[in-house]
Design an enzyme around this catalytic site. Structure first.
Site, PDB file in Angstrom:
ATOM      1  N   ASN A  45       0.558  -0.957   0.046  1.00 47.93           N
ATOM      2  CA  ASN A  45      -0.054   0.034   0.179  1.00 47.93           C
ATOM      3  C   ASN A  45       0.771   1.221  -0.317  1.00 47.93           C
ATOM      4  O   ASN A  45       2.465   1.143   0.723  1.00 47.93           O
ATOM      5  CB  ASN A  45      -0.917   0.178   1.585  1.00 47.93           C
ATOM      6  CG  ASN A  45      -1.778   1.176   1.190  1.00 47.93           C
ATOM      7  OD1 ASN A  45      -2.449   1.294   0.291  1.00 47.93           O
ATOM      8  ND2 ASN A  45      -1.964   1.371   2.378  1.00 47.93           N
TER       9      ASN A  45
ATOM     10  N   HIS B  12       0.788   5.252   1.144  1.00 48.01           N
ATOM     11  CA  HIS B  12      -0.246   6.442   2.294  1.00 48.01           C
ATOM     12  C   HIS B  12       0.699   7.675   1.887  1.00 48.01           C
ATOM     13  O   HIS B  12       2.410   7.440   2.063  1.00 48.01           O
ATOM     14  CB  HIS B  12       0.227   5.705   3.774  1.00 48.01           C
ATOM     15  CG  HIS B  12      -1.042   6.384   4.964  1.00 48.01           C
ATOM     16  ND1 HIS B  12      -1.913   6.103   4.763  1.00 48.01           N
ATOM     17  CD2 HIS B  12      -0.412   7.690   5.661  1.00 48.01           C
ATOM     18  CE1 HIS B  12      -2.315   6.941   5.829  1.00 48.01           C
ATOM     19  NE2 HIS B  12      -1.992   8.149   5.695  1.00 48.01           N
TER      20      HIS B  12
HETATM   21  C1  GRF Z   1      -3.303   8.356  -3.152  1.00 52.69           C
HETATM   22  O1  GRF Z   1      -2.403  10.085  -3.083  1.00 52.69           O
HETATM   23  C2  GRF Z   1      -2.462   7.569  -2.429  1.00 52.69           C
HETATM   24  O2  GRF Z   1      -1.102   7.785  -1.191  1.00 52.69           O
HETATM   25  C3  GRF Z   1      -4.030   7.496  -1.171  1.00 52.69           C
HETATM   26  O3  GRF Z   1      -4.819   7.399  -2.783  1.00 52.69           O
HETATM   27  C4  GRF Z   1      -4.363   8.058  -3.167  1.00 52.69           C
HETATM   28  C5  GRF Z   1      -4.287   7.598  -4.280  1.00 52.69           C
HETATM   29  O4  GRF Z   1      -4.309   8.905  -5.761  1.00 52.69           O
HETATM   30  N1  GRF Z   1      -3.460   5.557  -0.933  1.00 52.69           N
HETATM   31  P1  GRF Z   1      -4.774   8.167  -6.944  1.00 52.69           P
HETATM   32  O5  GRF Z   1      -5.807   7.594  -6.858  1.00 52.69           O
HETATM   33  O6  GRF Z   1      -3.246   7.431  -7.776  1.00 52.69           O
HETATM   34  O7  GRF Z   1      -4.662   9.556  -7.789  1.00 52.69           O
END
Ligand code: GRF
Length: 304
Positions: A206, A208
């Site tokens: 994941n 974050h």
């Molecule tokens: C990202 O900021 C990631 O860290 C978080 O969700 C967001 C997803 O953004 N888990 P995207 O859909 O990839 O533009």
């Protein structure tokens, strides 16, 4: 609806308005020119007139919107938009993977619920890598931008449903059918159930948008994270790439990258900085993780 379009086209409100104005003026211009051209050709109104009208409109519409977009400042957007349409018509939309995957390739499922900018970077990064195949995109949100990202890349996508995910088979049989070796969460907002965790131990990653263990846990996603970071006067934030376990944002950390939080930063400007870091580091971190795993597996096999 406007919000969805903004997400889909990845533009802000002002640009969306200018794009819609361009569509409207470009479309009208196209209609006027189409009728003029038919007038010159001098065809009787009837079936032939309608067919010719449609053909002429289709041919001159791109020129009209491109022309208008010069004045509305949206030329860049429309160039991309029209080339996407042309690719779709000519059947040359992005192939799912340029290089054929090796038999031993890692097969990734990207789980995402949002715009999909990280998913797009990951897909792009592994496009020419025969060792890593992006097998599918799994999404829980109808209309999410990531579904479009998957379509454009020619990657299978599935829309999952809550009851089956949490109380049913967790889509494990389907994931197994696709021989998924690793799951990559890229903005996936549902907690991964134990049905899946048990089947892919140490194989779910994941990202974050903060420096865990700070600003993690239930409810800490997207703008909530950046608002909290700024409200607490933090001087730095960043990204954390980690393994996924039963607890939210808790598994082993693989990589953290930091950035400064300036006094002038807003949740929006911080989100932009963080997204940049994510795009730069997530695909490479996944690749490193997979390489390390491969090396480890080789070691285990050669020692046994
Ligand atoms: C990202 O900021 C990631 O860290 C978080 O969700 C967001 C997803 O953004 N888990 P995207 O859909 O990839 O533009």
């Amino acid at each position: 609806m406007f919000h969805k379009l903004q997400q889909k086209w990845k533009v802000n409100g002002v640009n969306l308005l200018l794009i819609l104005i361009t569509f409207a003026i470009g479309g009208s211009l196209c209609g006027i020119l189409g009728r003029k051209i038919l007038g010159w050709i001098n065809v009787d109104k009837g079936a032939a007139w309608i067919i010719l009208y449609i053909i002429i409109m289709t041919l001159i519409w791109p020129t009209c919107v491109l022309f208008v977009s010069i004045f509305t400042g949206q030329l860049g957007f429309f160039k991309k938009y029209i080339s996407k349409i042309l690719k779709r018509f000519s059947g040359s939309a992005a192939p799912r993977q340029v290089t054929a995957p090796a038999d031993s390739a890692f097969r990734l499922a990207i789980f995402a619920s949002g715009a999909g900018s990280n998913a797009a970077q990951i897909i792009q990064h592994f496009k020419n890598n025969p060792e890593v195949r992006i097998e599918m995109v799994v999404c829980n949100k109808p209309g999410a931008g990531v579904l479009e990202v998957a379509s454009e890349a020619g990657i299978d996508k599935i829309l999952i449903e809550r009851d089956r995910f949490f109380k049913g088979d967790g889509y494990v049989p389907l994931l197994k059918q696709h021989r998924i070796t690793h799951i990559i969460l890229a903005g996936f907002l549902w907690k991964v159930p134990s049905t899946i965790l048990q089947q892919w131990p140490n194989a779910i990653l994941n990202i974050h948008p903060a420096l865990l263990p700070k600003y993690g846990g239930k409810g800490m996603y997207g703008a909530h994270v950046h608002e909290a970071v700024i409200a607490n006067g933090e001087k730095e934030s960043g990204i954390t790439i980690h393994c996924v376990d039963e607890i939210y944002d808790n598994g082993d950390i693989i990589l953290q990258v930091r950035c400064n939080v300036e006094e002038t930063d807003t949740p929006n400007s911080l989100a932009t900085k963080i997204h940049r870091l994510e795009h730069e580091h997530y695909p490479a971190a996944i690749e490193q993780f997979l390489k390390a795993k491969k090396a480890l597996n080789k070691n285990v096999v050669s020692q046994s």
